[in-house]
Design a protein around this motif. Structure first.
Motif, PDB file in Angstrom:
ATOM      1  N   ILE A 161      38.260   0.848   1.908  1.00  0.00           N
ATOM      2  CA  ILE A 161      38.333   1.217   3.322  1.00  0.00           C
ATOM      3  C   ILE A 161      36.939   1.154   3.935  1.00  0.00           C
ATOM      4  O   ILE A 161      35.986   1.669   3.360  1.00  0.00           O
ATOM      5  N   ASN A 162      36.823   0.544   5.092  1.00  0.00           N
ATOM      6  CA  ASN A 162      35.564   0.505   5.814  1.00  0.00           C
ATOM      7  C   ASN A 162      35.199   1.933   6.209  1.00  0.00           C
ATOM      8  O   ASN A 162      35.987   2.611   6.878  1.00  0.00           O
ATOM      9  N   PRO A 163      34.018   2.426   5.813  1.00  0.00           N
ATOM     10  CA  PRO A 163      33.664   3.819   6.078  1.00  0.00           C
ATOM     11  C   PRO A 163      33.533   4.160   7.558  1.00  0.00           C
ATOM     12  O   PRO A 163      33.532   5.333   7.911  1.00  0.00           O
ATOM     13  N   ARG A 164      33.481   3.162   8.423  1.00  0.00           N
ATOM     14  CA  ARG A 164      33.394   3.482   9.856  1.00  0.00           C
ATOM     15  C   ARG A 164      34.661   4.161  10.357  1.00  0.00           C
ATOM     16  O   ARG A 164      34.666   4.774  11.414  1.00  0.00           O
ATOM     17  N   TYR A 165      35.765   4.059   9.594  1.00  0.00           N
ATOM     18  CA  TYR A 165      37.024   4.671  10.013  1.00  0.00           C
ATOM     19  C   TYR A 165      37.236   6.059   9.428  1.00  0.00           C
ATOM     20  O   TYR A 165      38.214   6.722   9.735  1.00  0.00           O
ATOM     21  N   GLY A 166      36.319   6.506   8.588  1.00  0.00           N
ATOM     22  CA  GLY A 166      36.420   7.848   8.047  1.00  0.00           C
ATOM     23  C   GLY A 166      36.085   7.881   6.569  1.00  0.00           C
ATOM     24  O   GLY A 166      35.928   6.855   5.926  1.00  0.00           O
TER      25      GLY A 166
END
Length: 197
Positions: A161-166
């Motif tokens: 998961i891209n960390p920009r989303y949480g």
């Protein structure tokens, strides 16, 4: 006003999301095996979802987490489901998809059930296929006794998961099933929202 609780599990499977420094593909919201979920796909699905919430007289604040996170969770769940269904040679008919989409779940209507899962009802076929397929796979694994094997299959696919989303919730449990915790970008979750997931 109707209220929605975000459901964290698809069928009886528990999903383990792995948040790491960055997905392997630029512009990806998540990577599930070899499948890339693009940020543009996530943004479009989130806009469709928000429109469906508005049409049902619901508000994003009732979710307890940002709409982007619930939609991303659904996109990842569907991608994981597709991969394990293919690996186990599970075929799903259009009739089985229709039946899955008519299920009201714990809510008063199928529409609210879909919204609780991060699905815009007008665009629910992939989600319905995943639900119907997971149900068939659990039966193939031995019904209720097969739920643990289904969970193992589901957890064998490790999304990035891209960390920009949480940030992944490290204390995720049956009682607190939320996938994400506050990473300082989305605002603080209230104690009630955190326990409701």
């Amino acid at each position: 006003m109707k209220s929605i609780r975000v459901a964290a599990a698809v069928a009886t499977a528990a999903m383990a999301l792995t948040a790491c420094s960055s997905p392997t593909h630029a512009g990806a919201a998540a990577v599930v095996g070899s499948q890339r979920i693009s940020t543009s796909e996530l943004n479009k699905d989130t806009q469709d979802y928000l429109a469906a919430l508005k049409k049902a007289n619901l508000d994003e604040s009732q979710l307890g987490i940002p709409a982007t996170q619930i939609v991303l969770q659904r996109l990842v769940n569907v991608a994981v489901s597709d991969q394990i269904l293919e690996r186990n040679h599970v075929q799903v008919t259009e009739g089985e998809i229709d039946a899955a989409l008519k299920d009201p779940g714990q809510f008063q209507s199928p529409e609210i059930n879909l919204l609780s899962q991060g699905v815009a009802p007008d665009d629910a076929r992939a989600y319905g296929r995943a639900i119907a397929g997971l149900t068939k796979l659990q039966q193939q694994f031995g019904g209720e006794a097969g739920s643990q094997r289904l969970a193992q299959e589901f957890n064998s696919v490790k999304p990035v998961i891209n960390p920009r989303y949480g940030v992944q919730n490290p204390q995720r449990s049956q009682e607190n099933p939320g996938i994400f915790v506050d990473a300082g970008r989305f605002g603080k979750l209230t104690a009630q929202a955190a326990t409701q997931g």
